[in-house]
Write a protein that holds these residues in place. Structure first.
Motif, PDB file in Angstrom:
ATOM      1  N   GLY A 105      32.449  -4.044   9.929  1.00 42.85           N
ATOM      2  CA  GLY A 105      33.553  -4.181   8.985  1.00 42.85           C
ATOM      3  C   GLY A 105      34.724  -3.263   9.278  1.00 42.85           C
ATOM      4  O   GLY A 105      35.884  -3.638   9.071  1.00 42.85           O
ATOM      5  N   ILE A 106      34.433  -2.058   9.768  1.00 44.76           N
ATOM      6  CA  ILE A 106      35.521  -1.113  10.064  1.00 44.76           C
ATOM      7  C   ILE A 106      36.010  -1.239  11.506  1.00 44.76           C
ATOM      8  O   ILE A 106      36.964  -0.568  11.895  1.00 44.76           O
ATOM      9  CB  ILE A 106      35.074   0.339   9.802  1.00 44.76           C
ATOM     10  CG1 ILE A 106      33.907   0.729  10.715  1.00 44.76           C
ATOM     11  CG2 ILE A 106      34.706   0.534   8.341  1.00 44.76           C
ATOM     12  CD1 ILE A 106      33.461   2.176  10.565  1.00 44.76           C
ATOM     13  N   GLY A 107      35.346  -2.090  12.294  1.00 45.24           N
ATOM     14  CA  GLY A 107      35.768  -2.288  13.681  1.00 45.24           C
ATOM     15  C   GLY A 107      35.136  -1.334  14.666  1.00 45.24           C
ATOM     16  O   GLY A 107      35.568  -1.240  15.812  1.00 45.24           O
ATOM     17  N   MET A 108      34.094  -0.637  14.248  1.00 47.12           N
ATOM     18  CA  MET A 108      33.449   0.345  15.118  1.00 47.12           C
ATOM     19  C   MET A 108      32.539  -0.321  16.148  1.00 47.12           C
ATOM     20  O   MET A 108      32.395   0.163  17.273  1.00 47.12           O
ATOM     21  CB  MET A 108      32.637   1.320  14.258  1.00 47.12           C
ATOM     22  CG  MET A 108      31.951   2.423  15.028  1.00 47.12           C
ATOM     23  SD  MET A 108      30.981   3.468  13.904  1.00 47.12           S
ATOM     24  CE  MET A 108      30.424   4.741  15.039  1.00 47.12           C
ATOM     25  N   ILE A 109      31.916  -1.433  15.758  1.00 41.97           N
ATOM     26  CA  ILE A 109      30.950  -2.116  16.620  1.00 41.97           C
ATOM     27  C   ILE A 109      31.243  -3.614  16.649  1.00 41.97           C
ATOM     28  O   ILE A 109      31.611  -4.199  15.628  1.00 41.97           O
ATOM     29  CB  ILE A 109      29.503  -1.890  16.121  1.00 41.97           C
ATOM     30  CG1 ILE A 109      29.090  -0.433  16.304  1.00 41.97           C
ATOM     31  CG2 ILE A 109      28.517  -2.792  16.850  1.00 41.97           C
ATOM     32  CD1 ILE A 109      27.697  -0.130  15.783  1.00 41.97           C
ATOM     33  N   THR A 120      36.180   9.727   9.764  1.00 37.18           N
ATOM     34  CA  THR A 120      37.011   8.915   8.877  1.00 37.18           C
ATOM     35  C   THR A 120      36.185   8.102   7.898  1.00 37.18           C
ATOM     36  O   THR A 120      36.514   8.012   6.714  1.00 37.18           O
ATOM     37  CB  THR A 120      37.894   7.960   9.707  1.00 37.18           C
ATOM     38  OG1 THR A 120      38.652   8.720  10.658  1.00 37.18           O
ATOM     39  CG2 THR A 120      38.855   7.194   8.802  1.00 37.18           C
ATOM     40  N   TYR A 121      35.088   7.512   8.380  1.00 33.95           N
ATOM     41  CA  TYR A 121      34.322   6.572   7.559  1.00 33.95           C
ATOM     42  C   TYR A 121      32.912   7.061   7.227  1.00 33.95           C
ATOM     43  O   TYR A 121      32.109   6.301   6.688  1.00 33.95           O
ATOM     44  CB  TYR A 121      34.202   5.224   8.284  1.00 33.95           C
ATOM     45  CG  TYR A 121      35.518   4.545   8.554  1.00 33.95           C
ATOM     46  CD1 TYR A 121      36.176   3.834   7.558  1.00 33.95           C
ATOM     47  CD2 TYR A 121      36.112   4.615   9.814  1.00 33.95           C
ATOM     48  CE1 TYR A 121      37.383   3.206   7.808  1.00 33.95           C
ATOM     49  CE2 TYR A 121      37.319   3.985  10.071  1.00 33.95           C
ATOM     50  CZ  TYR A 121      37.950   3.282   9.065  1.00 33.95           C
ATOM     51  OH  TYR A 121      39.148   2.663   9.316  1.00 33.95           O
ATOM     52  N   SER A 152      44.502   2.960   8.253  1.00 34.15           N
ATOM     53  CA  SER A 152      44.887   2.827   6.847  1.00 34.15           C
ATOM     54  C   SER A 152      44.598   1.427   6.328  1.00 34.15           C
ATOM     55  O   SER A 152      44.151   1.243   5.197  1.00 34.15           O
ATOM     56  CB  SER A 152      46.375   3.152   6.681  1.00 34.15           C
ATOM     57  OG  SER A 152      46.650   4.460   7.111  1.00 34.15           O
ATOM     58  N   LYS A 153      44.856   0.410   7.168  1.00 36.45           N
ATOM     59  CA  LYS A 153      44.605  -0.966   6.756  1.00 36.45           C
ATOM     60  C   LYS A 153      43.121  -1.198   6.492  1.00 36.45           C
ATOM     61  O   LYS A 153      42.745  -1.870   5.541  1.00 36.45           O
ATOM     62  CB  LYS A 153      45.095  -1.930   7.842  1.00 36.45           C
ATOM     63  CG  LYS A 153      46.610  -2.011   7.953  1.00 36.45           C
ATOM     64  CD  LYS A 153      47.012  -2.952   9.072  1.00 36.45           C
ATOM     65  CE  LYS A 153      48.528  -3.009   9.228  1.00 36.45           C
ATOM     66  NZ  LYS A 153      48.926  -3.883  10.356  1.00 36.45           N
ATOM     67  N   LYS A 154      42.269  -0.624   7.356  1.00 32.80           N
ATOM     68  CA  LYS A 154      40.828  -0.816   7.188  1.00 32.80           C
ATOM     69  C   LYS A 154      40.319  -0.113   5.942  1.00 32.80           C
ATOM     70  O   LYS A 154      39.461  -0.621   5.230  1.00 32.80           O
ATOM     71  CB  LYS A 154      40.089  -0.305   8.428  1.00 32.80           C
ATOM     72  CG  LYS A 154      40.320  -1.174   9.656  1.00 32.80           C
ATOM     73  CD  LYS A 154      39.697  -0.569  10.891  1.00 32.80           C
ATOM     74  CE  LYS A 154      39.983  -1.433  12.113  1.00 32.80           C
ATOM     75  NZ  LYS A 154      39.461  -0.835  13.353  1.00 32.80           N
ATOM     76  N   ILE A 155      40.861   1.082   5.682  1.00 32.06           N
ATOM     77  CA  ILE A 155      40.457   1.807   4.477  1.00 32.06           C
ATOM     78  C   ILE A 155      40.896   1.046   3.236  1.00 32.06           C
ATOM     79  O   ILE A 155      40.160   0.923   2.259  1.00 32.06           O
ATOM     80  CB  ILE A 155      41.053   3.228   4.478  1.00 32.06           C
ATOM     81  CG1 ILE A 155      40.451   4.049   5.626  1.00 32.06           C
ATOM     82  CG2 ILE A 155      40.798   3.926   3.150  1.00 32.06           C
ATOM     83  CD1 ILE A 155      41.035   5.430   5.762  1.00 32.06           C
ATOM     84  N   SER A 156      42.114   0.491   3.271  1.00 31.85           N
ATOM     85  CA  SER A 156      42.617  -0.288   2.142  1.00 31.85           C
ATOM     86  C   SER A 156      41.794  -1.551   1.947  1.00 31.85           C
ATOM     87  O   SER A 156      41.519  -1.967   0.824  1.00 31.85           O
ATOM     88  CB  SER A 156      44.087  -0.656   2.378  1.00 31.85           C
ATOM     89  OG  SER A 156      44.875   0.504   2.519  1.00 31.85           O
ATOM     90  N   ALA A 157      41.393  -2.162   3.063  1.00 32.51           N
ATOM     91  CA  ALA A 157      40.593  -3.385   2.981  1.00 32.51           C
ATOM     92  C   ALA A 157      39.242  -3.115   2.348  1.00 32.51           C
ATOM     93  O   ALA A 157      38.704  -3.938   1.610  1.00 32.51           O
ATOM     94  CB  ALA A 157      40.405  -3.979   4.373  1.00 32.51           C
ATOM     95  N   GLN A 158      38.677  -1.923   2.635  1.00 35.77           N
ATOM     96  CA  GLN A 158      37.394  -1.570   2.037  1.00 35.77           C
ATOM     97  C   GLN A 158      37.530  -1.333   0.542  1.00 35.77           C
ATOM     98  O   GLN A 158      36.640  -1.634  -0.233  1.00 35.77           O
ATOM     99  CB  GLN A 158      36.831  -0.304   2.687  1.00 35.77           C
ATOM    100  CG  GLN A 158      36.236  -0.556   4.061  1.00 35.77           C
ATOM    101  CD  GLN A 158      35.528   0.679   4.564  1.00 35.77           C
ATOM    102  OE1 GLN A 158      35.983   1.799   4.375  1.00 35.77           O
ATOM    103  NE2 GLN A 158      34.401   0.476   5.216  1.00 35.77           N
ATOM    104  N   ALA A 159      38.661  -0.783   0.125  1.00 35.26           N
ATOM    105  CA  ALA A 159      38.852  -0.451  -1.286  1.00 35.26           C
ATOM    106  C   ALA A 159      39.299  -1.647  -2.113  1.00 35.26           C
ATOM    107  O   ALA A 159      39.100  -1.684  -3.316  1.00 35.26           O
ATOM    108  CB  ALA A 159      39.883   0.668  -1.427  1.00 35.26           C
ATOM    109  N   ILE A 208      24.872  -1.913  10.436  1.00 41.36           N
ATOM    110  CA  ILE A 208      25.595  -2.757  11.388  1.00 41.36           C
ATOM    111  C   ILE A 208      26.739  -3.493  10.694  1.00 41.36           C
ATOM    112  O   ILE A 208      27.854  -3.588  11.220  1.00 41.36           O
ATOM    113  CB  ILE A 208      24.637  -3.764  12.053  1.00 41.36           C
ATOM    114  CG1 ILE A 208      23.632  -3.024  12.948  1.00 41.36           C
ATOM    115  CG2 ILE A 208      25.405  -4.794  12.865  1.00 41.36           C
ATOM    116  CD1 ILE A 208      24.250  -2.308  14.124  1.00 41.36           C
ATOM    117  N   ALA A 209      26.468  -4.001   9.492  1.00 51.52           N
ATOM    118  CA  ALA A 209      27.505  -4.733   8.755  1.00 51.52           C
ATOM    119  C   ALA A 209      28.697  -3.832   8.439  1.00 51.52           C
ATOM    120  O   ALA A 209      29.858  -4.246   8.566  1.00 51.52           O
ATOM    121  CB  ALA A 209      26.916  -5.306   7.468  1.00 51.52           C
TER     122      ALA A 209
END
Length: 304
Positions: free
Chosen positions: A93-97, A32-33, A127-134, A88-89
């Motif tokens: 940011g995407i909630g992976m770690i 996904t990321y 979807s929320k995380k992808i939108s937050a990145q964009a 790491i950042a």
């Protein structure tokens, strides 16, 4: 702040019942990321996952240790500390770690605890995380556009500016340069570099009888293979390239494709993704690594 110690004492932070589920979660995160990470950041992430075996999904390792191992593994071509921190950042940011700061028994900060998280089961969360990145990019564009006053007038180009291309056309070209350009344009498949496999060249020449185009197609194959760590498997590269080219030709016959090379690159990238996932899915932790292609052995986190 927690104190540092043996990795076994951090079992309470593990969110994965097995190494197999951890592997699947990391694979989903990267599917996904993955495009958000650079190649150096991916190397850092893969190396970090290799320290998540004793306690599944949890790593307690110094950044310097990881950098040293990567430096030795790639023959002196390692990554920087800032690259690791950027990885790491992004992962946070995407909630992976999740990162937990630790301290030494004697005081002072120690190496961090890196806790990998399961891939979210709710598609809306992704979807929320992808939108937050964009969103930051969108916001910056809006700010830039808002700085332009609507009352500002636009100055139209004068006649000389509009006709500047005609002046360029009047510049005489050296006859020798014209001949060289003509030869380059008319170079057929027989001028193709030996770096392109002959079987792929013979396949491509039926539709693109141009050495430059054939070489560009194979360049796309090499780029995608390198990104998926298949650059040392010429047989797989040729197989995927052949299938992708045939699919591209079928698409060209059904509809108009304005950029065939770009379309071909998209197809071959998707097929490399599928090929990688299919090989990993067939493997279990107990199987020997020599069943995988050599390139996958080098990057896959299950064989740390």
């Amino acid at each position: 702040m927690m104190t540092n110690g043996q990795i076994q004492q951090f079992k309470q932070f593990s969110t994965f019942p097995s190494l197999g589920e951890f592997n699947q979660a990391v694979k989903k995160w990267m599917h996904t990321y993955g495009e958000s990470f650079t190649k150096g950041e991916k190397v850092a992430l893969i190396r970090l996952t290799r320290y998540c075996v004793k306690v599944v999904g949890v790593a307690n390792v110094k950044i310097g240790t990881i950098l040293k191992v990567i430096h030795e593994e790639f023959g002196g071509h390692g990554i920087s500390r800032s690259t690791f921190k950027r990885m790491i950042a992004k992962a946070k940011g995407i909630g992976m770690i999740k990162v937990i700061e630790l301290k030494r028994n004697s005081g002072g900060q120690s190496s961090n605890l890196y806790v990998f998280q399961p891939y979210p089961t709710d598609p809306s969360e992704v979807s929320k995380k992808i939108s937050a990145q964009a969103s930051p990019q969108t916001t910056s564009k809006q700010v830039k556009s808002s700085n332009v006053s609507s009352s500002q007038s636009i100055e139209l180009p004068n006649r000389e500016q509009m006709n500047h291309h005609k002046a360029k056309e009047n510049i005489k070209t050296n006859p020798q340069e014209k001949e060289i350009t003509k030869r380059k344009k008319s170079a057929d498949h027989t001028y193709t570099s030996d770096a392109v496999p002959s079987s792929f060249k013979h396949l491509a020449k039926s539709f693109f009888d141009c050495s430059e185009t054939i070489e560009e197609l194979w360049k796309m194959v090499r780029i995608s293979a390198y990104q998926h760590s298949f650059e040392k498997d010429p047989q797989i590269m040729l197989q995927v390239a052949t299938e992708s080219f045939k699919q591209t030709v079928r698409a060209m016959k059904k509809k108009t494709i304005r950029k065939p090379i770009a379309y071909f690159y998209g197809v071959i990238t998707k097929k490399f993704d599928e090929y990688y996932v299919s090989q990993i899915a067939e493997m279990t932790v107990s199987e020997k690594a020599d069943h995988l292609s050599p390139s996958i052995q080098n990057v896959h986190w299950l064989y740390a």
